[in-house]
Design an enzyme around this catalytic site. Structure first.
Site, PDB file in Angstrom:
ATOM      1  N   ALA A   1      27.985 -12.182 -20.037  1.00  0.00           N
ATOM      2  CA  ALA A   1      29.258 -11.893 -20.692  1.00  0.00           C
ATOM      3  C   ALA A   1      30.054 -13.170 -20.990  1.00  0.00           C
ATOM      4  O   ALA A   1      29.649 -14.278 -20.648  1.00  0.00           O
ATOM      5  CB  ALA A   1      30.073 -10.939 -19.825  1.00  0.00           C
ATOM      6  N   HIS A   2      31.199 -12.965 -21.623  1.00  0.00           N
ATOM      7  CA  HIS A   2      31.982 -14.116 -22.093  1.00  0.00           C
ATOM      8  C   HIS A   2      32.500 -14.984 -20.946  1.00  0.00           C
ATOM      9  O   HIS A   2      32.871 -14.503 -19.888  1.00  0.00           O
ATOM     10  CB  HIS A   2      33.137 -13.679 -23.005  1.00  0.00           C
ATOM     11  CG  HIS A   2      34.102 -12.719 -22.388  1.00  0.00           C
ATOM     12  ND1 HIS A   2      35.113 -12.136 -23.092  1.00  0.00           N
ATOM     13  CD2 HIS A   2      34.215 -12.226 -21.140  1.00  0.00           C
ATOM     14  CE1 HIS A   2      35.818 -11.347 -22.318  1.00  0.00           C
ATOM     15  NE2 HIS A   2      35.299 -11.388 -21.121  1.00  0.00           N
ATOM     16  N   ASN A   3      32.447 -16.297 -21.202  1.00  0.00           N
ATOM     17  CA  ASN A   3      32.969 -17.328 -20.299  1.00  0.00           C
ATOM     18  C   ASN A   3      32.230 -17.431 -18.966  1.00  0.00           C
ATOM     19  O   ASN A   3      32.720 -18.040 -18.020  1.00  0.00           O
ATOM     20  CB  ASN A   3      34.466 -17.136 -20.050  1.00  0.00           C
ATOM     21  CG  ASN A   3      35.273 -17.351 -21.311  1.00  0.00           C
ATOM     22  OD1 ASN A   3      35.836 -16.399 -21.861  1.00  0.00           O
ATOM     23  ND2 ASN A   3      35.302 -18.570 -21.799  1.00  0.00           N
TER      24      ASN A   3
END
Length: 340
Positions: free
Chosen positions: A236-238
């Site tokens: 997922a993001h980051n």
């Protein structure tokens, strides 16, 4: 095709047998023939070693007497096998040129030694460096960068602002840089948070088939040097994954979690968001990681396989644990009062 002496020299081994023997490929102990090389690294396969028809086998010195053909003595047969397997890779090197059906934006930079296969699309300001292979139907968005000697197999998608280091391999069907799963709740509806960060992939990373790596919300999602990702992983993001970590198939990692260096996550592990996982941590298969890990080591969750009826009974007992714990605590307090 190689002369056996060449292979021995490659791994710094010691040969017992005919060094002029021809080796054409690699095979298992059970399937190998006189022109194939195999290896022995697990004592469970001793029977297969003794019966093997392999022209040569990579073994430790103590096992040389169990080899009927030539023996290459090495300290770590599995490592030696990994090193020699690179000589027999089925992939051909890039053939420089851009296929007539490819669509390359005029502002993109493609090195003359790169191969761009059929139906590839390369967007604005993208940079494709030397000795890179871009497989058929792959899409590379604007402002992407592909480092030297990297390889993208067929039907890979790179959204805008995805950077790959050198010697990166991305297998078919993987998508890098899609939007992270970000929404804000407002009056029973969801308001989309647009993801403006990209993805940064370090040198010598391998990404399996069907992997999805979301772009960051503000800063990029980062996969650091030497990371190995199996098939069908969601990142997922980051998320940040530290150097030389390896993650097995069907694992999911939620947003903003940081995985340390040299970590291993086995198959179908789930990691919740905003956690910190220490360097040199190993998570066993099908575990759920719901809190940060600050001490290196091996961690597990869940229960092992057992007969269904027994599992059903244990589920009932598990639901009673909280009540049972309260009863035990009450008894302990009662006993403590009696002894005072």
């Amino acid at each position: 095709m190689y002369i056996l002496n060449e292979l021995v020299e490659r791994v710094g081994g010691q040969l017992i047998g005919d060094g002029t023997r021809i080796i054409r490929s690699l095979a298992t102990l059970e399937d190998a023939g006189p022109e194939q090389l195999s290896f022995f690294a697990n004592p469970r396969y001793l029977k297969q070693l003794r019966a093997s028809r392999a022209g040569a086998v990579l073994v430790q010195e103590k096992m040389s007497g169990d080899v009927s053909g030539a023996a290459i003595l090495v300290a770590d047969p599995y490592l030696a096998y990994a090193q020699l397997s690179q000589l027999f890779d089925w992939r051909a090197g890039p053939v420089p040129g851009i296929h007539a059906s490819a669509v390359v934006h005029p502002s993109a930079q493609v090195h003359p030694t790169a191969e761009i296969a059929a139906q590839v699309v390369i967007g604005e300001r993208a940079i494709i460096e030397a000795d890179t292979y871009i497989g058929p139907n792959t899409v590379i968005g604007r402002d992407c960068r592909i480092g030297e000697a990297s390889r993208l197999e067929a039907s890979v998608v790179l959204y805008p602002d995805v950077w790959l280091g050198e010697r990166v391999i991305v297998h078919s069907g993987s998508v890098l840089g899609a939007d992270g799963f970000g929404f804000a709740r407002h009056q029973q509806r969801w308001v989309k948070i647009y993801q403006s960060g990209g993805v940064r992939i370090g040198d010598d990373v391998e990404i399996g088939a069907g992997v999805t790596i979301d772009r960051g919300a503000l800063s990029p999602t980062r996969i650091e040097r030497g990371v190995k990702l199996d098939n069908q992983i969601q990142i997922a993001h980051n998320v940040v994954i530290g150097e030389d970590s390896a993650i097995a198939g069907c694992t999911g990692i939620a947003g903003s979690t940081r995985i340390g260096k040299r970590c291993t996550l086995a198959g179908m592990v789930g990691v919740t968001g905003h956690l910190q996982i220490a360097d040199d941590t190993h998570i066993t298969a099908m575990s759920l990681v719901s809190k940060s890990i600050d001490t290196p080591g091996a961690y597990s969750s869940g229960t092992g396989l057992e007969p269904h009826q027994q599992w059903k009974r244990n589920v009932v007992r598990f639901r009673q644990l909280d009540e049972l714990a309260k009863r035990v605590r009450s008894i302990e307090l009662t006993q403590a009062d009696k002894t005072e």
